[in-house]
Design an enzyme around this catalytic site. Structure first.
Site, mmCIF file in Angstrom:
data_model
loop_
_atom_site.group_PDB
_atom_site.id
_atom_site.type_symbol
_atom_site.label_atom_id
_atom_site.label_comp_id
_atom_site.label_asym_id
_atom_site.label_seq_id
_atom_site.Cartn_x
_atom_site.Cartn_y
_atom_site.Cartn_z
ATOM 1 N NE ARG A 1 -4.296 -1.338 0.088
ATOM 2 C CZ ARG A 1 -4.468 -2.399 -0.660
ATOM 3 N NH1 ARG A 1 -3.476 -2.804 -1.460
ATOM 4 N NH2 ARG A 1 -5.611 -3.075 -0.644
ATOM 5 C CD GLU B 1 -2.960 3.391 -5.405
ATOM 6 O OE1 GLU B 1 -3.752 2.430 -5.530
ATOM 7 O OE2 GLU B 1 -1.728 3.254 -5.325
ATOM 8 C CG HIS C 1 -3.118 -0.551 -7.060
ATOM 9 N ND1 HIS C 1 -3.591 0.072 -5.939
ATOM 10 C CD2 HIS C 1 -3.007 -1.866 -6.724
ATOM 11 C CE1 HIS C 1 -3.770 -0.796 -4.969
ATOM 12 N NE2 HIS C 1 -3.412 -1.987 -5.423
#
Length: 316
Positions: free
Chosen positions: A228, A257, A275
């Site tokens: 994360r 993000e 991601h």
């Protein structure tokens, strides 16, 4: 349901449940007000929604929060436990995919593969000659894995194939591996030159990779983050790369993000991915199916497959 699912999985959900899709509502708040009193399952397939006590208050019949993903840092699992709400996630089915991404990101970073491709696509190979010899290589590097859970072990297994020595940091020593174990992350950073971060994003791990860790990692150091964004102190990382305190980083996750810090975007020796750790059709189908199977457990009165530790299942 806070987000979407793949088409076939969507049909499966619609056939078994009365579904209210927050992401498709013109006024999401109004939708929650209208149907919240009847909702028994919150299917968390979106991004960024904070599922806290205030939201749970609006869903008085809530029994299950079925989370799409292994990380559930946006869910107040302790509050759910106090209310006898079960929280489930999707472990194991994505471990191999994320581990593959971590190794791909590591190779891209140390061998500058994405920069080399840009060199070719920009026509520089023909006009200016070969891409430069990369200062770094995977050969001779030593790996420190931050968080040796399911994904961490899958990453370690892949690193073994590359012949890289492996250490790990965590709260407890694992009985099924022989890698050197550290309870002090700064000490481990001094002993390795590559950190692969895969620990959950929690209040405890926020900014775990900080200035002290980066300085201990040293000028050959590389940070790979598939955990994360909150686990890495982003400002400290940018400063460390700009000052050559470390050599570079590969990030699949970042703070805030998808709104990425512009200073990160300027760094030449940093690889940034949007991601995509588990983002293959095969893996996302498996994750979605596990979400549905956990939801069906409530419908049939059986035990959910993957309750999180904070909300162990006893009965519905």
């Amino acid at each position: 349901m806070t987000g979407g699912l793949l088409d076939q999985l969507k049909l499966d959900v619609d056939s078994d449940f009365d579904v209210h899709r927050v992401s498709q509502a013109n006024d999401p708040e109004k939708l929650v007000d209208e149907v919240g009193g009847d909702v028994e399952i919150l299917c968390n397939t979106g991004h960024g929604l904070k599922i806290d006590g205030a939201l749970m208050d609006r869903l008085p019949k809530l029994k299950l929060i079925a989370n799409f993903g292994v990380g559930y840092d946006t869910i107040d699992a302790a509050e759910a436990s106090r209310r006898n709400i079960i929280v489930t996630n999707t472990p194991e089915v994505l471990s191999d995919e994320v581990a593959d991404t971590a190794l791909g990101l590591l190779l891209m970073t140390v061998r500058e593969l994405s920069a080399a491709e840009r060199w070719l696509r920009d026509g520089k190979w023909a006009s200016e000659g070969d891409y430069r010899l990369t200062p770094m290589s995977l050969q001779g590097r030593s790996i420190g894995i931050v968080g040796l859970g399911r994904i961490g072990k899958a990453i370690a297994h892949r690193c073994e194939a590359f012949g890289t020595p492996i250490s790990y940091f965590g709260r407890t020593k694992k009985s099924d591996v022989a890698y050197p174990f550290y309870t002090d992350i700064v000490e481990m950073a001094r002993a390795v030159d590559t950190l692969i971060v895969v620990t959950p994003g929690t209040a405890e791990t926020k900014n775990l990779i900080n200035q002290d860790v980066l300085e201990a990692l040293g000028s050959d150091g590389v940070v790979i983050n598939v955990a994360r964004g909150s686990v890495v102190d982003e400002n400290a990382l940018i400063t460390a790369i700009n000052s050559q305190t470390i050599a570079g980083a590969g990030l699949d996750v970042m703070w805030n993000e998808p709104n990425i810090n512009p200073e990160l975007m300027k760094l030449e020796n940093t690889v940034l991915l949007p991601h995509v750790g588990s983002a293959s059709l095969r893996t996302r189908r498996a994750m979605g199916q596990l979400v549905i199977d956990n939801m069906k457990a409530l419908k049939t009165g059986t035990a959910p497959l993957t309750p999180v530790p904070e909300t162990p299942f006893a009965e519905w």
